[in-house]
Scaffold this motif. Sequence first.
Motif, PDB file in Angstrom:
ATOM      1  N   CYS A   1       0.837  -1.210   0.000  1.00 41.11           N
ATOM      2  CA  CYS A   1       0.000   0.000   0.000  1.00 41.11           C
ATOM      3  C   CYS A   1       0.866   1.252   0.000  1.00 41.11           C
ATOM      4  CB  CYS A   1      -0.935  -0.008   1.202  1.00 41.11           C
ATOM      5  SG  CYS A   1      -2.251  -1.244   1.111  1.00 41.11           S
ATOM      6  N   LEU A   2       1.950   1.225   0.762  1.00 39.11           N
ATOM      7  CA  LEU A   2       2.863   2.371   0.799  1.00 39.11           C
ATOM      8  C   LEU A   2       3.477   2.617  -0.574  1.00 39.11           C
ATOM      9  CD1 LEU A   2       4.377   4.547   2.405  1.00 39.11           C
ATOM     10  CD2 LEU A   2       6.124   2.827   2.936  1.00 39.11           C
ATOM     11  N   GLN A   3       3.887   1.549  -1.259  1.00 42.69           N
ATOM     12  CA  GLN A   3       4.488   1.705  -2.585  1.00 42.69           C
ATOM     13  C   GLN A   3       3.464   2.233  -3.592  1.00 42.69           C
ATOM     14  OE1 GLN A   3       7.758   1.452  -2.393  1.00 42.69           O
ATOM     15  NE2 GLN A   3       7.331   0.742  -0.306  1.00 42.69           N
ATOM     16  N   LEU A   4       2.220   1.768  -3.476  1.00 44.62           N
ATOM     17  CA  LEU A   4       1.166   2.268  -4.359  1.00 44.62           C
ATOM     18  C   LEU A   4       0.888   3.742  -4.098  1.00 44.62           C
ATOM     19  CD1 LEU A   4      -1.334  -0.746  -4.304  1.00 44.62           C
ATOM     20  CD2 LEU A   4       0.176  -0.047  -6.186  1.00 44.62           C
ATOM     21  N   TRP A   5       0.961   4.131  -2.826  1.00 44.59           N
ATOM     22  CA  TRP A   5       0.779   5.545  -2.482  1.00 44.59           C
ATOM     23  C   TRP A   5       1.891   6.383  -3.079  1.00 44.59           C
ATOM     24  CZ3 TRP A   5       3.623   9.064   0.542  1.00 44.59           C
ATOM     25  CH2 TRP A   5       2.956  10.241   0.868  1.00 44.59           C
ATOM     26  N   PHE A   6       3.135   5.902  -2.967  1.00 48.77           N
ATOM     27  CA  PHE A   6       4.264   6.602  -3.578  1.00 48.77           C
ATOM     28  C   PHE A   6       4.058   6.715  -5.092  1.00 48.77           C
ATOM     29  CE2 PHE A   6       7.246   5.233   0.039  1.00 48.77           C
ATOM     30  CZ  PHE A   6       7.231   6.492   0.610  1.00 48.77           C
TER      31      PHE A   6
ATOM     32  N   ALA B   1      14.506  11.470  -5.437  1.00 46.13           N
ATOM     33  CA  ALA B   1      13.722  10.486  -4.684  1.00 46.13           C
ATOM     34  C   ALA B   1      13.907  10.677  -3.188  1.00 46.13           C
ATOM     35  CB  ALA B   1      14.131   9.071  -5.099  1.00 46.13           C
ATOM     36  N   LYS B   2      15.141  10.853  -2.759  1.00 47.16           N
ATOM     37  CA  LYS B   2      15.443  11.045  -1.343  1.00 47.16           C
ATOM     38  C   LYS B   2      14.822  12.338  -0.826  1.00 47.16           C
ATOM     39  CE  LYS B   2      19.493  12.502  -0.234  1.00 47.16           C
ATOM     40  NZ  LYS B   2      20.950  12.599  -0.023  1.00 47.16           N
TER      41      LYS B   2
ATOM     42  N   GLU C   1      14.805   4.073  -1.415  1.00 49.95           N
ATOM     43  CA  GLU C   1      15.286   5.083  -2.374  1.00 49.95           C
ATOM     44  C   GLU C   1      15.409   4.484  -3.772  1.00 49.95           C
ATOM     45  OE1 GLU C   1      19.572   6.891  -3.281  1.00 49.95           O
ATOM     46  OE2 GLU C   1      18.816   7.541  -1.324  1.00 49.95           O
ATOM     47  N   LEU C   2      15.914   3.260  -3.850  1.00 46.30           N
ATOM     48  CA  LEU C   2      16.055   2.600  -5.149  1.00 46.30           C
ATOM     49  C   LEU C   2      14.691   2.368  -5.786  1.00 46.30           C
ATOM     50  CD1 LEU C   2      17.703   1.176  -7.307  1.00 46.30           C
ATOM     51  CD2 LEU C   2      17.638  -0.901  -5.909  1.00 46.30           C
ATOM     52  N   VAL C   3      13.725   1.911  -5.004  1.00 43.21           N
ATOM     53  CA  VAL C   3      12.371   1.681  -5.534  1.00 43.21           C
ATOM     54  C   VAL C   3      11.773   2.996  -6.031  1.00 43.21           C
ATOM     55  CG1 VAL C   3      10.022   0.990  -4.937  1.00 43.21           C
ATOM     56  CG2 VAL C   3      11.958  -0.342  -4.096  1.00 43.21           C
ATOM     57  N   LEU C   4      11.918   4.046  -5.249  1.00 43.95           N
ATOM     58  CA  LEU C   4      11.382   5.351  -5.647  1.00 43.95           C
ATOM     59  C   LEU C   4      12.076   5.881  -6.900  1.00 43.95           C
ATOM     60  CD1 LEU C   4      11.070   7.010  -2.127  1.00 43.95           C
ATOM     61  CD2 LEU C   4       9.176   6.416  -3.646  1.00 43.95           C
ATOM     62  N   THR C   5      13.368   5.639  -6.994  1.00 38.98           N
ATOM     63  CA  THR C   5      14.117   6.065  -8.182  1.00 38.98           C
ATOM     64  C   THR C   5      13.569   5.406  -9.437  1.00 38.98           C
ATOM     65  OG1 THR C   5      16.150   6.451  -6.906  1.00 38.98           O
ATOM     66  CG2 THR C   5      16.398   6.067  -9.278  1.00 38.98           C
ATOM     67  N   LEU C   6      13.319   4.107  -9.364  1.00 39.36           N
ATOM     68  CA  LEU C   6      12.773   3.382 -10.513  1.00 39.36           C
ATOM     69  C   LEU C   6      11.355   3.852 -10.835  1.00 39.36           C
ATOM     70  CD1 LEU C   6      14.094  -0.208  -9.713  1.00 39.36           C
ATOM     71  CD2 LEU C   6      15.068   1.498 -11.266  1.00 39.36           C
ATOM     72  N   MET C   7      10.579   4.187  -9.807  1.00 41.02           N
ATOM     73  CA  MET C   7       9.234   4.733 -10.035  1.00 41.02           C
ATOM     74  C   MET C   7       9.311   6.071 -10.757  1.00 41.02           C
ATOM     75  SD  MET C   7       7.082   4.052  -6.544  1.00 41.02           S
ATOM     76  CE  MET C   7       6.749   2.410  -5.898  1.00 41.02           C
ATOM     77  N   LEU C   8      10.201   6.953 -10.305  1.00 40.39           N
ATOM     78  CA  LEU C   8      10.347   8.261 -10.941  1.00 40.39           C
ATOM     79  C   LEU C   8      10.716   8.104 -12.412  1.00 40.39           C
ATOM     80  CD1 LEU C   8      12.271  10.181  -8.126  1.00 40.39           C
ATOM     81  CD2 LEU C   8      10.035  10.819  -9.045  1.00 40.39           C
ATOM     82  N   GLU C   9      11.666   7.222 -12.685  1.00 34.27           N
ATOM     83  CA  GLU C   9      12.099   7.018 -14.067  1.00 34.27           C
ATOM     84  C   GLU C   9      11.007   6.381 -14.912  1.00 34.27           C
ATOM     85  OE1 GLU C   9      14.953   7.607 -15.768  1.00 34.27           O
ATOM     86  OE2 GLU C   9      16.062   8.582 -14.144  1.00 34.27           O
ATOM     87  N   GLY C  10      10.179   5.533 -14.298  1.00 37.34           N
ATOM     88  CA  GLY C  10       9.139   4.852 -15.052  1.00 37.34           C
ATOM     89  C   GLY C  10       7.888   5.678 -15.276  1.00 37.34           C
TER      90      GLY C  10
END
Length: 238
Positions: A17-22, A129-130, A146-155
């Motif tokens: 749920c947190l990742q979906l919110w991000f 991301a950070k 941070e790595l997960v958020l980075t990939l989300m931003l790029e995607g």
Amino acid sequence: MRHIGRLIAVLALAVLCLQLWFAGRIALMNVLAPQSTSFQRSEALRLLKDRQQVAWAQSWVDNDRLPGTLKRAVIASEDDGFAEHGGVDWDALKGAWQKNEKAQARAEARKTKKPPKVIGGSTITQQLAKNLFLSGERTLLRKGQELVLTLMLEGLLSKQRILEIYLNSVEWGEGLFGAQAAARHYFRTDASRLGAFEAARLAVMLPAPKRFERQPGSAYVMGRAALIVGRMPSAQLP
């Protein structure tokens, strides 16, 4: 064991749920600029606690009004592979890790109590991301997020949008955020009018803006800025 299994399932669901919110927050940034970042909010609280007031300067500048000089200077200084990598520069991370290991070994050999300077190797996307979502603590859990958020931003965002948000939210001094506020503070001009050397000076300040703001015209800043100006023509814009 059944209770443990349920607890693991609940934790896994909470993480999902947190990742979906991000992901939702990031997707929304395609049309809405972030009003603030996690780092900015923590800085505001710190200033309020330490000084009982919050001196703040920030003004959003759309991508088409951000000068190519500043974009090239920041890419040349902070992340020369920005237009090509997928968010993480693995070679830069490996090089930073090796330098940190050598610095740690030297510190242990000299038996010094002062911890060695940590070299980052983070890309512009990782820094964003950070700053957007995370705290400044250095833990494996935070680095993983941070790595997960980075990939989300790029995607979910274009490279142009990532750079636009970064340049409008990054710190350039205490209570000073974004290219427009930095240009007005240091050069008494708008960000859109920054020349190559002015843009390079701002780019040099990014790794340690609170330290460099005390002497923005120091010999180090000026010398490093001259090197960045020389690298700017080869900096690839997204």
